[in-house]
Structure formats: C-alpha cells, structure tokens
Design a protein around this motif. Structure first.
Motif, PDB file in Angstrom:
ATOM      1  N   ILE A  94       0.824  -1.209   0.000  1.00 23.07           N
ATOM      2  CA  ILE A  94       0.000   0.000   0.000  1.00 23.07           C
ATOM      3  C   ILE A  94       0.861   1.264   0.000  1.00 23.07           C
ATOM      4  CG2 ILE A  94      -1.598   1.371   1.399  1.00 23.07           C
ATOM      5  CD1 ILE A  94      -2.930  -1.298   2.202  1.00 23.07           C
ATOM      6  N   ASN A  95       1.824   1.337   0.906  1.00 20.56           N
ATOM      7  CA  ASN A  95       2.554   2.588   1.128  1.00 20.56           C
ATOM      8  C   ASN A  95       3.751   2.799   0.210  1.00 20.56           C
ATOM      9  OD1 ASN A  95       0.858   3.410   3.305  1.00 20.56           O
ATOM     10  ND2 ASN A  95       1.888   1.900   4.576  1.00 20.56           N
ATOM     11  N   VAL A  96       4.362   1.726  -0.267  1.00 21.04           N
ATOM     12  CA  VAL A  96       5.544   1.857  -1.122  1.00 21.04           C
ATOM     13  C   VAL A  96       5.188   1.605  -2.583  1.00 21.04           C
ATOM     14  CG1 VAL A  96       7.857   0.953  -1.598  1.00 21.04           C
ATOM     15  CG2 VAL A  96       7.083   1.202   0.771  1.00 21.04           C
ATOM     16  N   ASP A  97       4.488   0.498  -2.834  1.00 20.59           N
ATOM     17  CA  ASP A  97       4.182   0.101  -4.210  1.00 20.59           C
ATOM     18  C   ASP A  97       2.894   0.725  -4.745  1.00 20.59           C
ATOM     19  OD1 ASP A  97       6.456  -1.636  -4.320  1.00 20.59           O
ATOM     20  OD2 ASP A  97       5.327  -3.049  -3.088  1.00 20.59           O
ATOM     21  N   HIS A  98       2.061   1.281  -3.873  1.00 19.25           N
ATOM     22  CA  HIS A  98       0.795   1.932  -4.247  1.00 19.25           C
ATOM     23  C   HIS A  98      -0.142   0.972  -4.983  1.00 19.25           C
ATOM     24  CE1 HIS A  98       2.668   5.565  -2.857  1.00 19.25           C
ATOM     25  NE2 HIS A  98       3.682   5.348  -3.661  1.00 19.25           N
ATOM     26  N   ALA A  99      -0.281  -0.226  -4.444  1.00 16.55           N
ATOM     27  CA  ALA A  99      -1.181  -1.221  -5.030  1.00 16.55           C
ATOM     28  C   ALA A  99      -2.626  -0.746  -4.932  1.00 16.55           C
ATOM     29  CB  ALA A  99      -1.022  -2.567  -4.324  1.00 16.55           C
ATOM     30  N   ARG A 119      -8.581   0.769   5.826  1.00 20.71           N
ATOM     31  CA  ARG A 119      -8.176   2.158   6.094  1.00 20.71           C
ATOM     32  C   ARG A 119      -7.656   2.849   4.830  1.00 20.71           C
ATOM     33  NH1 ARG A 119      -6.209   0.039  10.868  1.00 20.71           N
ATOM     34  NH2 ARG A 119      -4.100  -0.153  10.034  1.00 20.71           N
ATOM     35  N   ALA A 120      -6.916   2.099   4.014  1.00 22.33           N
ATOM     36  CA  ALA A 120      -6.335   2.672   2.794  1.00 22.33           C
ATOM     37  C   ALA A 120      -7.302   2.644   1.612  1.00 22.33           C
ATOM     38  CB  ALA A 120      -5.062   1.918   2.429  1.00 22.33           C
ATOM     39  N   LYS A 121      -8.464   2.012   1.806  1.00 23.07           N
ATOM     40  CA  LYS A 121      -9.460   1.870   0.735  1.00 23.07           C
ATOM     41  C   LYS A 121      -8.882   1.140  -0.479  1.00 23.07           C
ATOM     42  CE  LYS A 121     -12.376   5.777   1.982  1.00 23.07           C
ATOM     43  NZ  LYS A 121     -12.100   5.976   3.326  1.00 23.07           N
ATOM     44  N   VAL A 122      -8.173   0.051  -0.192  1.00 19.63           N
ATOM     45  CA  VAL A 122      -7.586  -0.806  -1.217  1.00 19.63           C
ATOM     46  C   VAL A 122      -8.420  -2.073  -1.298  1.00 19.63           C
ATOM     47  CG1 VAL A 122      -5.564  -2.214  -1.785  1.00 19.63           C
ATOM     48  CG2 VAL A 122      -5.264   0.105  -0.954  1.00 19.63           C
ATOM     49  N   ILE A 123      -8.807  -2.467  -2.502  1.00 19.86           N
ATOM     50  CA  ILE A 123      -9.588  -3.680  -2.692  1.00 19.86           C
ATOM     51  C   ILE A 123      -8.723  -4.893  -2.381  1.00 19.86           C
ATOM     52  CG2 ILE A 123     -10.845  -5.097  -4.378  1.00 19.86           C
ATOM     53  CD1 ILE A 123     -12.262  -2.478  -3.750  1.00 19.86           C
ATOM     54  N   GLY A 129      -8.739 -18.282   1.440  1.00 19.03           N
ATOM     55  CA  GLY A 129      -9.128 -18.439   2.842  1.00 19.03           C
ATOM     56  C   GLY A 129     -10.605 -18.775   2.931  1.00 19.03           C
ATOM     57  N   VAL A 130     -10.954 -19.748   3.785  1.00 23.48           N
ATOM     58  CA  VAL A 130     -12.356 -20.181   3.850  1.00 23.48           C
ATOM     59  C   VAL A 130     -12.973 -20.022   5.237  1.00 23.48           C
ATOM     60  CG1 VAL A 130     -12.174 -21.791   1.925  1.00 23.48           C
ATOM     61  CG2 VAL A 130     -11.693 -22.596   4.246  1.00 23.48           C
ATOM     62  N   GLY A 131     -12.271 -19.394   6.163  1.00 22.61           N
ATOM     63  CA  GLY A 131     -12.806 -19.210   7.515  1.00 22.61           C
ATOM     64  C   GLY A 131     -14.083 -18.389   7.500  1.00 22.61           C
ATOM     65  N   PRO A 132     -15.094 -18.822   8.266  1.00 23.97           N
ATOM     66  CA  PRO A 132     -16.362 -18.082   8.295  1.00 23.97           C
ATOM     67  C   PRO A 132     -16.206 -16.626   8.726  1.00 23.97           C
ATOM     68  CG  PRO A 132     -16.571 -20.177   9.440  1.00 23.97           C
ATOM     69  CD  PRO A 132     -15.134 -20.013   9.099  1.00 23.97           C
ATOM     70  N   ASP A 133     -15.182 -16.333   9.518  1.00 22.64           N
ATOM     71  CA  ASP A 133     -15.001 -14.968   9.997  1.00 22.64           C
ATOM     72  C   ASP A 133     -14.455 -14.021   8.927  1.00 22.64           C
ATOM     73  OD1 ASP A 133     -12.825 -16.617  10.242  1.00 22.64           O
ATOM     74  OD2 ASP A 133     -12.159 -15.844  12.167  1.00 22.64           O
ATOM     75  N   LEU A 134     -14.234 -14.503   7.721  1.00 19.84           N
ATOM     76  CA  LEU A 134     -13.837 -13.632   6.614  1.00 19.84           C
ATOM     77  C   LEU A 134     -15.044 -12.942   5.987  1.00 19.84           C
ATOM     78  CD1 LEU A 134     -11.098 -15.766   4.810  1.00 19.84           C
ATOM     79  CD2 LEU A 134     -10.802 -13.894   6.437  1.00 19.84           C
ATOM     80  N   SER A 135     -16.220 -13.353   6.396  1.00 20.76           N
ATOM     81  CA  SER A 135     -17.449 -12.762   5.868  1.00 20.76           C
ATOM     82  C   SER A 135     -17.675 -11.394   6.517  1.00 20.76           C
ATOM     83  CB  SER A 135     -18.625 -13.693   6.174  1.00 20.76           C
ATOM     84  OG  SER A 135     -19.818 -13.139   5.703  1.00 20.76           O
ATOM     85  N   GLY A 136     -17.859 -10.387   5.707  1.00 18.02           N
ATOM     86  CA  GLY A 136     -18.195  -9.056   6.212  1.00 18.02           C
ATOM     87  C   GLY A 136     -17.067  -8.310   6.899  1.00 18.02           C
ATOM     88  N   LEU A 137     -15.816  -8.615   6.582  1.00 15.73           N
ATOM     89  CA  LEU A 137     -14.691  -7.922   7.219  1.00 15.73           C
ATOM     90  C   LEU A 137     -14.637  -6.445   6.865  1.00 15.73           C
ATOM     91  CD1 LEU A 137     -11.644 -10.364   6.959  1.00 15.73           C
ATOM     92  CD2 LEU A 137     -12.903  -9.693   8.987  1.00 15.73           C
ATOM     93  N   SER A 138     -14.946  -6.132   5.627  1.00 15.36           N
ATOM     94  CA  SER A 138     -14.820  -4.759   5.149  1.00 15.36           C
ATOM     95  C   SER A 138     -15.519  -4.664   3.800  1.00 15.36           C
ATOM     96  CB  SER A 138     -13.330  -4.425   4.983  1.00 15.36           C
ATOM     97  OG  SER A 138     -13.136  -3.360   4.100  1.00 15.36           O
ATOM     98  N   PRO A 139     -16.021  -3.494   3.447  1.00 11.58           N
ATOM     99  CA  PRO A 139     -16.577  -3.342   2.098  1.00 11.58           C
ATOM    100  C   PRO A 139     -15.501  -3.465   1.023  1.00 11.58           C
ATOM    101  CG  PRO A 139     -16.718  -1.269   3.329  1.00 11.58           C
ATOM    102  CD  PRO A 139     -16.193  -2.299   4.267  1.00 11.58           C
TER     103      PRO A 139
END
Length: 158
Positions: A94-99, A119-123, A129-139
């Motif tokens: 995010i901060n160096v390569d600006h992905a 926070r960085a608004k990066v997709i 990963g298939v853990g159920p807690d990955l659902s709804g982490l962030s828009p």
C-alpha cells in the motif's frame, strides 16, 4: 510591438515548446499495481507460487490486449501464510508500491490485513481463505470462494 512581431514570437514559442509537450504526452503512465500476499516460502510455498503464476498469466493477457490505459504490474510479497509477514507485506504494497488491489489467501493472513486495506481503501480479493469470519470484514474485502460455513452444509447432503 506590432502584430507581426507578436505573432512571430507566439509561433516560435509554440514551435519550441512542441517537443516538450509531445514528450509529456508520449510518456506512458505508470502501470496499475496489483499486489499479491501469498506464501512464497515455508510449507505452503508451492501454493503461493502456483497462485502467483496464475496472476502473472492473467496480467500478461490484460497487458497484451491493452485492456487498461496504463497497463498492470504485479508486485508479490511473501505472506508465509502467517499474520505478521502478511501485515508487513500489506503495508509495503500500500505505502511503497501503491497497489490498487491486493490478492490475499489463507484465513489468518487475510484477517490480519483486512483493517489495513480498509483504512487505505484498497480492494482485497480473497481467493483461498475459507474461515467463516472472513465474511463481512470490510466493504473493500471481497471473497471469491465459498467460505466454510456456506460450503460444509451443502457438502454434507452428499
């Protein structure tokens, strides 16, 4: 200053400035950066290498077909399938390569980097990963694979 002198100066300014203008417009813009956070070392490196090769293949097709104005470049970071190296890699992407996008995998790694990408608004695109807690982490966190809590009930019927 008569009209002829002014016109001649304006013409000379245009002629002399044209190469600089042409050069400025002719230079290609920096390509979009797509980051990957896959294990490139450790016990899961075989998967990370395969995933990275797949992403490289897709990007070569995107660039060959000129699907974007600026082209696309892949920047890979080694997550080792662990949270701490994933956080370090995500911060660099995010901060160096600006992905603008980051491909992630492994539940623990994905959970660790989700707040940073949010926070960085990066997709962030999770394809492993298939853990159920990955659902709804962030828009900004997208799952493109069925999570375990959705997949297991369907499999149990068979």
């Amino acid at each position: 200053m008569n009209g002829w002198t002014f016109s001649r100066r304006a013409l000379m300014g245009t002629v002399l400035g044209a190469p600089a203008i042409r050069t400025a417009f002719a230079q290609p813009a920096n390509p979009y950066v797509i980051g990957t956070l896959f294990p490139m070392s450790g016990p899961n490196a075989e998967y990370g290498i395969a995933f990275t090769n797949g992403a490289n293949l897709a990007i070569s097709h995107i660039n060959a077909d000129s699907m974007t104005r600026r082209g696309v470049r892949l920047q890979s970071e080694d997550s080792q399938a662990l949270p701490q190296p994933s956080v370090v890699g995500m911060n660099k992407l995010i901060n160096v390569d600006h992905a603008v996008w980051v491909l992630v995998s492994w539940t623990a790694s994905a959970k660790a980097v989700a707040p940073i990408g949010d926070r960085a608004k990066v997709i962030m695109v999770n394809g492993g990963g298939v853990g159920p807690d990955l659902s709804g982490l962030s828009p900004y966190f997208w799952n493109v694979i069925a999570l375990a809590h959705l997949e297991v009930p369907v499999m149990l019927r068979y």
